[in-house]
Write a protein that holds these residues in place. Sequence first.
Motif, PDB file in Angstrom:
ATOM      1  N   ASP A 190       0.816  -1.206   0.000  1.00 14.17           N
ATOM      2  CA  ASP A 190       0.000   0.000   0.000  1.00 14.17           C
ATOM      3  C   ASP A 190       0.854   1.262   0.000  1.00 14.17           C
ATOM      4  OD1 ASP A 190      -2.815  -0.769   0.054  1.00 14.17           O
ATOM      5  OD2 ASP A 190      -2.376  -1.664   2.006  1.00 14.17           O
ATOM      6  N   THR A 191       0.267   2.338  -0.531  1.00 14.72           N
ATOM      7  CA  THR A 191       0.790   3.690  -0.360  1.00 14.72           C
ATOM      8  C   THR A 191      -0.268   4.482   0.392  1.00 14.72           C
ATOM      9  OG1 THR A 191       2.133   3.632  -2.356  1.00 14.72           O
ATOM     10  CG2 THR A 191       1.546   5.796  -1.514  1.00 14.72           C
ATOM     11  N   VAL A 192       0.109   4.997   1.561  1.00 14.48           N
ATOM     12  CA  VAL A 192      -0.832   5.632   2.474  1.00 14.48           C
ATOM     13  C   VAL A 192      -0.602   7.140   2.472  1.00 14.48           C
ATOM     14  CG1 VAL A 192      -1.718   5.699   4.840  1.00 14.48           C
ATOM     15  CG2 VAL A 192      -0.781   3.564   3.911  1.00 14.48           C
ATOM     16  N   LEU A 193      -1.656   7.903   2.231  1.00  9.76           N
ATOM     17  CA  LEU A 193      -1.615   9.364   2.315  1.00  9.76           C
ATOM     18  C   LEU A 193      -2.102   9.766   3.701  1.00  9.76           C
ATOM     19  CD1 LEU A 193      -1.186  12.109   0.852  1.00  9.76           C
ATOM     20  CD2 LEU A 193      -3.612  12.010   0.222  1.00  9.76           C
ATOM     21  N   VAL A 194      -1.303  10.605   4.396  1.00  8.26           N
ATOM     22  CA  VAL A 194      -1.597  10.969   5.781  1.00  8.26           C
ATOM     23  C   VAL A 194      -1.687  12.494   5.912  1.00  8.26           C
ATOM     24  CG1 VAL A 194      -0.944  10.684   8.206  1.00  8.26           C
ATOM     25  CG2 VAL A 194      -0.269   8.945   6.512  1.00  8.26           C
ATOM     26  N   PRO A 195      -2.896  13.075   5.849  1.00  2.00           N
ATOM     27  CA  PRO A 195      -3.027  14.494   6.193  1.00  2.00           C
ATOM     28  C   PRO A 195      -2.803  14.696   7.686  1.00  2.00           C
ATOM     29  CG  PRO A 195      -4.936  13.672   4.946  1.00  2.00           C
ATOM     30  CD  PRO A 195      -4.160  12.488   5.409  1.00  2.00           C
ATOM     31  N   GLY A 196      -2.370  15.887   8.073  1.00  4.14           N
ATOM     32  CA  GLY A 196      -2.168  16.151   9.496  1.00  4.14           C
ATOM     33  C   GLY A 196      -1.104  15.291  10.117  1.00  4.14           C
ATOM     34  N   ALA A 197      -0.022  15.029   9.377  1.00  8.84           N
ATOM     35  CA  ALA A 197       0.982  14.068   9.834  1.00  8.84           C
ATOM     36  C   ALA A 197       1.830  14.570  10.991  1.00  8.84           C
ATOM     37  CB  ALA A 197       1.886  13.671   8.667  1.00  8.84           C
ATOM     38  N   SER A 198       1.766  15.855  11.309  1.00  5.91           N
ATOM     39  CA  SER A 198       2.566  16.370  12.428  1.00  5.91           C
ATOM     40  C   SER A 198       1.831  16.272  13.758  1.00  5.91           C
ATOM     41  CB  SER A 198       2.959  17.823  12.178  1.00  5.91           C
ATOM     42  OG  SER A 198       1.815  18.661  12.145  1.00  5.91           O
ATOM     43  N   GLY A 213       5.216  -1.946   6.501  1.00  7.12           N
ATOM     44  CA  GLY A 213       5.905  -2.013   5.222  1.00  7.12           C
ATOM     45  C   GLY A 213       5.333  -1.132   4.141  1.00  7.12           C
ATOM     46  N   ALA A 214       4.354  -0.309   4.463  1.00  9.29           N
ATOM     47  CA  ALA A 214       3.710   0.545   3.464  1.00  9.29           C
ATOM     48  C   ALA A 214       4.585   1.740   3.098  1.00  9.29           C
ATOM     49  CB  ALA A 214       2.357   1.033   3.982  1.00  9.29           C
ATOM     50  N   ARG A 215       4.321   2.319   1.943  1.00  3.78           N
ATOM     51  CA  ARG A 215       4.909   3.594   1.557  1.00  3.78           C
ATOM     52  C   ARG A 215       4.024   4.688   2.130  1.00  3.78           C
ATOM     53  NH1 ARG A 215       8.378   6.014  -1.921  1.00  3.78           N
ATOM     54  NH2 ARG A 215       7.706   7.862  -3.103  1.00  3.78           N
ATOM     55  N   ASP A 234       8.077   8.578   3.609  1.00  4.37           N
ATOM     56  CA  ASP A 234       8.859   8.509   2.375  1.00  4.37           C
ATOM     57  C   ASP A 234       8.840   9.833   1.623  1.00  4.37           C
ATOM     58  OD1 ASP A 234       9.539   5.470   2.112  1.00  4.37           O
ATOM     59  OD2 ASP A 234       7.424   5.542   2.670  1.00  4.37           O
ATOM     60  N   VAL A 235       7.707  10.524   1.687  1.00  2.00           N
ATOM     61  CA  VAL A 235       7.543  11.825   1.034  1.00  2.00           C
ATOM     62  C   VAL A 235       6.804  12.730   2.008  1.00  2.00           C
ATOM     63  CG1 VAL A 235       6.538  13.073  -0.924  1.00  2.00           C
ATOM     64  CG2 VAL A 235       7.400  10.742  -1.249  1.00  2.00           C
ATOM     65  N   VAL A 236       7.269  13.974   2.153  1.00  2.00           N
ATOM     66  CA  VAL A 236       6.581  14.949   2.989  1.00  2.00           C
ATOM     67  C   VAL A 236       6.265  16.170   2.136  1.00  2.00           C
ATOM     68  CG1 VAL A 236       6.601  16.291   5.125  1.00  2.00           C
ATOM     69  CG2 VAL A 236       7.877  14.140   4.990  1.00  2.00           C
TER      70      VAL A 236
END
Length: 359
Positions: A190-198, A213-215, A234-236
């Motif tokens: 999976d590739t997981v998008l996380v809004p509000g990551a802080s 193990g997800a991206r 992996d990306v911010v």
Amino acid sequence: MDLPKTMRAMVTMGHGDLDQMVWHENWPRPDPGPGEVLLRVRACGLNNTDVNTRSGWYSKTVESGTTGGALDAASEDATWGGAAVTFPRIQGADVCGEIVMVGEGVAASRVGERVITDNWLRDKNDPLNKSKTGYYGSERDGGFAEYTVLPAENVIAVNSDYTDAELATFSCSYSTAEGMLTRAKVAGDDTVLVPGASGGVGGAVVQLAKRRGARVIALASEAKHAEVSELGADVVLPRAPSNLKQLLQSESITVLADVVGGDNWPVWIDLLERDGRYTCSGAIAGPMVSFDLRTFYLRDLTFTGSTVIDPEVMPNLVRYIESKQIKPVLAATYDLKDLHEAQRAFIAKQHTGNIVVTP
């Protein structure tokens, strides 16, 4: 053990602004009943449930984002479960403490254990029935005090060299995050998008998704990018870039893990691939969103709400803590008597991660 009959406590007297939290120097100390334990609170984390319950934000009469201020809310549905809370109430759920007394039926050998809390109060005869759950610090008094009482099964011994304040960051944020990822069946492909990551939950989602193990692609204000990167993202990217779809055109977003909601919600949903999954456990930017049903059904999307966690989540998290698979994100520590100041900082998102108070 000779324990005091009274304790210091921050007591919430009703729904409303910060002035509803009143400091008491001589609040009656509770005693454990059958099957319960008394904890000496060493540290207690602050989370959105504390703010939202106190302000009345959970009421369906409220349509704005979380502000932490007094709201024109209906008291009968102003809590997480949609039922009225009883005041006065000691809030606070994320306790790290020490068992100092046990009630009838609890092994005396548990006295002295260093523990963290499982905040979901389940029916012993029907523990998987989510309709029969309560929340520590809402349906019963919590940890914004020197002492607190809980059912013995809700306190889990932890063997860790993390400080008390660090351990008090895990119970709510990380169990919420793990619950979301479990509902969405997040795995290594999976590739997981996380809004509000802080935030506390967002940072936990980043770590726990990476553990699977997800991206992970994280959205956060640019001033907090370094801290979010250290969690393993992996990306911010910026919190709400105008060209997000273009920035992510080479990515295949299979899961959106959201505690934010608000105006950007339709943009994030539109990024999900066919058969994508949306999992939600909050709406701090606003609960009212624009929803195109065609996006939902034409792309075969799956939506899951996530509030009550399964009983095995907290024991699993303790194992991850003890093996250093996850780490605390402690932003700041305040004295319990300064809880007003701590909540102001929490609401203003002054810090990256979790805020903790100590008696």
